[in-house]
Design an enzyme around this catalytic site. Structure first.
Site, mmCIF file in Angstrom:
data_model
loop_
_atom_site.group_PDB
_atom_site.id
_atom_site.type_symbol
_atom_site.label_atom_id
_atom_site.label_comp_id
_atom_site.label_asym_id
_atom_site.label_seq_id
_atom_site.Cartn_x
_atom_site.Cartn_y
_atom_site.Cartn_z
ATOM 1 N N ASN A 1 0.871 -1.181 0.000
ATOM 2 C CA ASN A 1 0.000 0.000 0.000
ATOM 3 C C ASN A 1 0.906 1.229 0.000
ATOM 4 O O ASN A 1 1.527 1.547 1.013
ATOM 5 C CB ASN A 1 -0.883 -0.052 1.253
ATOM 6 C CG ASN A 1 -1.731 1.197 1.424
ATOM 7 O OD1 ASN A 1 -1.804 2.042 0.526
ATOM 8 N ND2 ASN A 1 -2.371 1.312 2.583
ATOM 9 N N LYS B 1 0.109 4.285 -0.184
ATOM 10 C CA LYS B 1 -0.505 5.454 0.478
ATOM 11 C C LYS B 1 -0.271 6.714 -0.359
ATOM 12 O O LYS B 1 -0.253 6.639 -1.578
ATOM 13 C CB LYS B 1 0.038 5.584 1.910
ATOM 14 C CG LYS B 1 -0.113 4.264 2.676
ATOM 15 C CD LYS B 1 0.154 4.367 4.156
ATOM 16 C CE LYS B 1 -0.015 2.997 4.788
ATOM 17 N NZ LYS B 1 0.164 2.987 6.235
ATOM 18 N N HIS C 1 -9.186 0.694 5.306
ATOM 19 C CA HIS C 1 -7.893 0.946 5.944
ATOM 20 C C HIS C 1 -8.084 1.860 7.156
ATOM 21 O O HIS C 1 -8.902 2.776 7.128
ATOM 22 C CB HIS C 1 -6.908 1.572 4.952
ATOM 23 C CG HIS C 1 -5.515 1.563 5.476
ATOM 24 N ND1 HIS C 1 -5.070 2.514 6.357
ATOM 25 C CD2 HIS C 1 -4.494 0.691 5.296
ATOM 26 C CE1 HIS C 1 -3.820 2.218 6.686
ATOM 27 N NE2 HIS C 1 -3.445 1.126 6.050
ATOM 28 N N GLU D 1 -6.477 4.261 8.227
ATOM 29 C CA GLU D 1 -6.313 5.707 7.961
ATOM 30 C C GLU D 1 -7.572 6.284 7.340
ATOM 31 O O GLU D 1 -7.918 7.445 7.582
ATOM 32 C CB GLU D 1 -5.080 5.925 7.065
ATOM 33 C CG GLU D 1 -3.787 5.716 7.862
ATOM 34 C CD GLU D 1 -2.628 5.139 7.066
ATOM 35 O OE1 GLU D 1 -2.638 5.211 5.822
ATOM 36 O OE2 GLU D 1 -1.693 4.600 7.706
ATOM 37 N N GLU E 1 -5.045 -5.505 10.649
ATOM 38 C CA GLU E 1 -4.017 -4.495 10.870
ATOM 39 C C GLU E 1 -4.245 -3.797 12.205
ATOM 40 O O GLU E 1 -5.029 -2.839 12.284
ATOM 41 C CB GLU E 1 -4.069 -3.455 9.745
ATOM 42 C CG GLU E 1 -3.798 -4.032 8.379
ATOM 43 C CD GLU E 1 -3.262 -2.971 7.426
ATOM 44 O OE1 GLU E 1 -2.133 -3.119 6.962
ATOM 45 O OE2 GLU E 1 -3.973 -1.978 7.182
ATOM 46 N N GLY F 1 2.816 1.779 10.902
ATOM 47 C CA GLY F 1 3.757 2.890 10.769
ATOM 48 C C GLY F 1 4.461 3.258 12.065
ATOM 49 O O GLY F 1 5.076 4.309 12.157
ATOM 50 N N SER G 1 3.849 -2.549 10.264
ATOM 51 C CA SER G 1 5.301 -2.566 10.453
ATOM 52 C C SER G 1 5.956 -3.897 10.081
ATOM 53 O O SER G 1 6.903 -4.324 10.741
ATOM 54 C CB SER G 1 5.666 -2.153 11.885
ATOM 55 O OG SER G 1 5.232 -0.826 12.131
#
Ligand code: PGA
Length: 252
Positions: free
Chosen positions: A9, A11, A97, A99, A169, A175, A215
């Site tokens: 991904n 992003k 996702h 985010e 996730e 991240g 990560s």
């Protein structure tokens, strides 16, 4: 048999020329790798999807979008429809996702609509979910994941599940450099597979690929990917570098 998948991904990273370069490098670095039952997917930003999907056509690399709107078309400034994705050669979309949930207010109810719209257009879906740190600390993580999956996916017919890939996730691992331990990932993935088996059947549960994300790096991938119910990874940071990304493919 369910597929192994390494999905990158990207992003909001990589301009057009950077995207082209990265694709070139990935193609080169995966050349020697035997991709037995393993799919390689990359998700560039919308504006580069067409070019990237063209340049990967003759390779083993598949291209996914990072998001999609739930309506067919209309007055939704700034949005992209399923039909538009298909028209530029994209057959996969990432939905849910963390985010998108956190920064753009995407709820389970909205995601259920997006899932329906993707399926109506025969797009494959990488559906993401996962708990935040407080949920994990309070031992609510199974409950949270269960409700995210139930709310967005359990209205689907059994026949829809061939279009689904699940991506667990944990938000606290995205991240942050912190990963779930291989045991934590396996525990959650087994829980998810059981959940799907009890709602549908064991054939559907056995056939759905469940990816881990958060990560994943060359240094920790092998251990995580070796777990029975972990079928690969959804990769952020390490997908932006061809050597790291191909090391993850090699790890699987
Ligand atoms: P990360 O991102 O690998 O950079 O933690 C994972 C993701 O957001 O899918």
């Amino acid at each position: 048999m369910r597929s192994k998948i390494v999905a990158g991904n990207w992003k909001m990273n990589k301009t057009l020329s950077e995207s082209k370069d990265l694709v070139k490098e990935i193609k080169k670095s995966i050349k020697g790798i035997k991709l037995e039952n393993t799919r390689v997917i990359i998700a560039p930003t919308y504006v580069n999807l067409q070019k990237v999907s063209k340049s990967t056509k003759k390779s083993a690399i598949e291209v996914a979008a990072q998001n999609m709107h739930q309506a067919d078309s209309g007055a939704f400034t700034g949005e992209i429809s399923a039909e538009m994705l298909k028209s530029v050669g994209v057959g996969i979309v990432i939905l849910g996702h963390s985010e998108r949930r956190e920064y753009f207010g995407e709820t389970d109810a909205l995601l259920a609509q997006k899932v329906d719209q993707a399926l109506k257009n025969k797009l494959e879906i990488i559906f993401c979910f996962g708990e935040v740190l407080d949920d994990r600390k309070n031992e609510n993580h199974f409950k949270v994941v269960e409700s995210q999956i139930k709310n967005a996916l359990f209205h689907l017919d059994a026949s829809d599940w061939k279009y689904l890939v699940l991506a667990y996730e944990p938000v606290w691992a995205i991240g942050t450099g912190e990963t779930a331990s291989p045991e934590q990932a396996q525990e959650m993935h087994a829980f998810i597979r059981n959940l799907v088996a009890s709602k549908y059947n064991s054939a559907i549960a056995d056939n759905v690929s469940i990816l881990y994300g958060g990560s994943v790096k060359p240094a920790n991938a092998k251990e995580i990917f070796s777990k029975e119910d972990v079928d690969g990874g959804l990769i952020g940071g390490a997908a932006l570098n061809a050597d790291d990304f191909s090391a993850l493919i090699e790890a699987i």
